[in-house]
Motif scaffolding. Structure first.
Motif, PDB file in Angstrom:
ATOM      1  N   ILE A  45     -71.191 -18.552  50.691  1.00  8.51           N
ATOM      2  CA  ILE A  45     -70.299 -17.499  51.984  1.00  8.51           C
ATOM      3  C   ILE A  45     -70.857 -16.012  52.014  1.00  8.51           C
ATOM      4  O   ILE A  45     -71.335 -16.072  53.168  1.00  8.51           O
ATOM      5  N   THR A  47     -66.537 -13.040  60.589  1.00  6.34           N
ATOM      6  CA  THR A  47     -66.596 -13.949  59.553  1.00  6.34           C
ATOM      7  C   THR A  47     -66.271 -13.197  58.572  1.00  6.34           C
ATOM      8  O   THR A  47     -65.135 -13.367  57.175  1.00  6.34           O
ATOM      9  N   TRP A 104     -63.617 -14.589  56.120  1.00  6.44           N
ATOM     10  CA  TRP A 104     -63.114 -14.407  54.242  1.00  6.44           C
ATOM     11  C   TRP A 104     -62.386 -13.437  53.577  1.00  6.44           C
ATOM     12  O   TRP A 104     -61.578 -13.363  52.680  1.00  6.44           O
ATOM     13  N   GLN A 118     -60.779 -15.918  51.582  1.00 10.38           N
ATOM     14  CA  GLN A 118     -61.223 -15.548  49.275  1.00 10.38           C
ATOM     15  C   GLN A 118     -61.181 -14.239  49.520  1.00 10.38           C
ATOM     16  O   GLN A 118     -62.341 -13.541  49.634  1.00 10.38           O
TER      17      GLN A 118
END
Length: 170
Positions: A16, A44, A48, A52
């Motif tokens: 990450i 990005t 994420w 996540q």
């Protein structure tokens, strides 16, 4: 619902961080001055934030926004505010977006990227009084076109099997 769902491996925090660092480096390249060059850090962060949300949150978005403010020599906090709102909205819709195919996910991400650009434009307009034109928003459209490719690239390390077994279907 007939398409297969893959069981993904847990994502590495190092991966990450590496992906966010690479996105930051892509934003540092000189093509950022051209009309339509996407904001890779924002893209990005949205990815994420959707995939996540517990590992990449608002604090990471704020820090990367400050780094982009320093790089772009803009008003300190302009990108930080936009990235923070972008990350918050991505975290808010993360459960819904993952149920859709990639093209529909891109359509869900498009308003988020437009909102982040609108916040940046509003701050710039308040400070300088200049409107860059409607071509300014083409950046979000280019980023949405890149969404399926970014998704495939960033999910690739999680799709590999720990031990290869050709008799196992997953």
């Amino acid at each position: 619902m007939n398409r297969p769902h893959y069981i993904l491996l847990p994502v590495s925090p190092v991966f990450i961080a590496f992906s966010l660092f690479c996105a930051f480096l892509l934003n540092l390249l000189p093509w950022g001055q051209f009309v339509g060059a996407p904001d890779f850090v924002a893209l990005t962060l949205v990815f994420w934030g959707v995939h996540q949300p517990r590992k990449v949150g608002i604090g990471t978005a704020f820090f990367l926004g400050l780094l982009m403010d320093v790089h772009d020599a803009t008003l300190l906090g302009e990108n930080a505010l936009a990235y923070t709102l972008l990350s918050y909205c991505a975290i808010m819709i993360h459960r819904r977006v993952l149920w859709f195919p990639l093209i529909t996910q891109a359509m869900h991400v498009f308003p988020l990227l437009l909102m982040a650009q609108s916040v940046q434009l509003m701050v710039r307009f308040i400070v300088s009084g200049k409107f860059p034109g409607w071509w300014y928003f083409i950046e979000s459209a280019v980023a949405v076109v890149l969404w399926p490719f970014i998704t495939m690239i960033l999910l690739a390390p999680q799709r590999r099997a720990i031990d290869k077994d050709h008799t196992r279907p997953i």
